[in-house]
Scaffold this active site. Structure first.
Site, mmCIF file in Angstrom:
data_model
loop_
_atom_site.group_PDB
_atom_site.id
_atom_site.type_symbol
_atom_site.label_atom_id
_atom_site.label_comp_id
_atom_site.label_asym_id
_atom_site.label_seq_id
_atom_site.Cartn_x
_atom_site.Cartn_y
_atom_site.Cartn_z
ATOM 1 N N ALA A 10 0.798 -1.227 0.000
ATOM 2 C CA ALA A 10 0.000 0.000 0.000
ATOM 3 C C ALA A 10 0.829 1.275 0.000
ATOM 4 O O ALA A 10 0.307 2.352 -0.272
ATOM 5 C CB ALA A 10 -0.936 0.008 1.210
ATOM 6 N N ASN A 227 13.626 0.800 -0.791
ATOM 7 C CA ASN A 227 12.951 2.049 -0.449
ATOM 8 C C ASN A 227 13.364 3.233 -1.312
ATOM 9 O O ASN A 227 12.697 4.263 -1.303
ATOM 10 C CB ASN A 227 13.204 2.394 1.020
ATOM 11 N N LYS A 350 9.401 -8.094 -39.972
ATOM 12 C CA LYS A 350 8.228 -7.903 -39.120
ATOM 13 C C LYS A 350 7.087 -8.772 -39.622
ATOM 14 O O LYS A 350 6.718 -8.707 -40.788
ATOM 15 C CB LYS A 350 7.827 -6.418 -39.120
ATOM 16 N N HIS A 362 21.289 -8.459 -46.610
ATOM 17 C CA HIS A 362 21.680 -7.097 -46.266
ATOM 18 C C HIS A 362 20.649 -6.056 -46.669
ATOM 19 O O HIS A 362 20.034 -6.137 -47.719
ATOM 20 C CB HIS A 362 23.016 -6.662 -46.909
ATOM 21 N N ASN A 376 16.441 -16.336 -52.246
ATOM 22 C CA ASN A 376 17.439 -15.318 -51.920
ATOM 23 C C ASN A 376 16.853 -13.933 -52.184
ATOM 24 O O ASN A 376 16.393 -13.635 -53.290
ATOM 25 C CB ASN A 376 18.696 -15.512 -52.768
ATOM 26 N N ARG A 439 11.581 -2.147 -65.042
ATOM 27 C CA ARG A 439 12.404 -0.950 -64.863
ATOM 28 C C ARG A 439 12.552 -0.270 -66.223
ATOM 29 O O ARG A 439 12.408 -0.910 -67.270
ATOM 30 C CB ARG A 439 13.769 -1.311 -64.296
#
Length: 451
Positions: A10, A227, A350, A362, A376, A439
């Protein structure tokens, strides 16, 4: 025989100088009062009542339904606090353990031994004591010339000869429950602090011819009451030493125990090596023959055998056998690496499943994704999983080769045995056994800069 416990929690802890209530300050990654409750439970107690006051809701949120609760509105001393448990325990038979919520180093073995000594001697009260070179601040155990316990005197009420005594009271007691609540009604506050002291219950028991015993623990650290911040750091140090010693005695190499921090719920297999500066917390399991490199941080994760972790952060994830993580990788919650997986330097993962043998070596981000066996992922490739409002999934099949600097715009599926040319931005699904190029064609304008 029934066994009960009262945890005193308490107090506000003004010496902590903190917005957080004292018993909620953490030692080894866990609130002090939670350490106490866990050890009380392991000591074989049937029912626990926690006395709450300052920060009542926060303490209840921490301990949940593992305890009953009684509220102490005004902090008028330890006897007054124990009396608050009247509603739950006053009519009970058996033994009641009283322990402070700011003693995180107490072990269940010592509590168990205290209870067993109390019951085997058929005592009305048994106090847990210890001896220390510096007893300042603790109540002293006063014995007669035959070594029999006479009373406990608090530091502020002790005379010079009593202050010289080295045996101190831990503030932890085992009581005959009926006797405890009977004597609590008789405790007075005629002392220097004007408080109702629990040790006065012991004095009343002795005055009426009751039996009082002392059980002495050899480890003074166990009864340290926290404490202030200095004592908090001392408790942290003592508990870390205990934890690290346990793991080393059970086959784990810890190169520098003084800089290694391991939580109480962590399990580590034999022949694992832990380098300096490592922190391992939560419910983490590390299997055998794992190497954990310096300054890695692992929480609530499973690391399977022979994995190699180098200077990385792993949270709520799984690393498979013979997998390699780092240096400087981050596995965020929901990452699941299979066996022989490599997640290299400056890679963030993630909520992704990376199957056996896959490599992300990398400078990549793999989020909300599934990567197939032996695939890969080239340097600088990322899964583009967020459109500003929702997250989408990327699925890459097995034996695929994703060229460097590829953007996979989710939701998208890349088939088995595919090749994506470096620098591509993929927005459509790719069938298996395909080559994908997305591309702009290179254009050279010779002599342009000579104009």
């Amino acid at each position: 025989m029934q066994r009960h416990a009262i945890i005193l929690a308490a107090g506000k802890g003004t010496r902590m100088k903190s917005k957080k209530y004292k018993v909620l300050h953490e030692v080894a990654g866990k609130p002090m009062v939670e350490h106490v409750l866990n050890n009380v439970k392991q000591a074989g107690v049937d029912q626990i009542v926690t006395i709450i006051g300052h920060g009542a809701e926060s303490v209840k949120d921490t301990l949940g339904n593992q305890s009953l609760y009684s509220f102490q509105d005004k902090q008028l001393g330890t006897a007054h606090a124990v009396k608050m448990a009247h509603e739950h325990l006053a009519d009970k038979e058996g033994t009641t353990l009283v322990v402070c919520g700011d003693t995180p180093l107490i072990t269940y073995q010592t509590l168990q031994s205290l209870i067993e000594h109390h019951e085997s001697t058929q005592s009305h009260v048994t106090v847990l004591s210890a001896s220390t070179i510096n007893p300042y601040g603790y109540g002293r155990i006063i014995r007669n010339h035959n070594g029999i316990l006479e009373r406990i005197v608090e530091e502020k009420d002790a005379n010079d000869s009593e202050r010289a005594i080295k045996e101190i009271s831990s503030g932890i007691f085992a009581f005959n429950n009926r006797v405890l609540f009977e004597k609590l009604e008789q405790v007075k506050n005629d002392n220097a602090q004007g408080e109702y002291y629990l040790p006065d219950v012991l004095s009343l028991i002795l005055k009426d011819g009751g039996k009082a015993e002392v059980y002495c623990t050899e480890d003074f650290d166990e009864i340290i009451g926290v404490n202030d911040r200095l004592m908090l750091s001392e408790a942290e140090k003592a508990l870390q030493q205990r934890i690290n010693r346990y793991h080393m005695e059970n086959g784990v190499t810890i190169i520098d125990p003084s800089s290694t921090f391991i939580g109480t719920d962590v399990k580590i297999g034999i022949d694992t090596t832990i380098e300096p500066g490592v922190r391992i917390g939560g419910h983490t399991t590390i299997e055998e023959d794992v190497w954990i490199g310096q300054y890695s941080e692992i929480n609530n994760s499973t690391i399977h055998s022979n994995a190699n972790i180098k200077q990385s952060v792993i949270n709520d994830s799984i690393v498979g056998e013979n997998x390699x993580v780092g240096p400087f990788a981050q596995l965020r919650p929901g990452s699941n690496l299979g066996s022989e997986v490599k997640v290299g330097n400056f890679v963030e993962v993630k909520k992704a499943d990376i199957k056996d043998g896959a490599k992300v070596s990398h400078l990549s981000y793999i989020g909300d994704a599934e990567i197939g066996e032996r695939t890969n992922i080239g340097c600088g490739s990322i899964t583009v999983n967020y459109d500003g409002a929702n997250k989408f999934k990327t699925i890459v099949g097995k034996d695929a080769f994703i060229g460097c600097n590829t953007n996979l715009i989710a939701p998208v599926t890349v088939g088995n045995h595919t090749l994506i040319a470096a620098g591509s931005t993929i927005t459509d699904n790719i069938p298996e056994d395909s080559l994908a190029l997305a591309r702009a064609r290179q254009v050279n304008k010779e002599g342009y800069l000579k104009k």
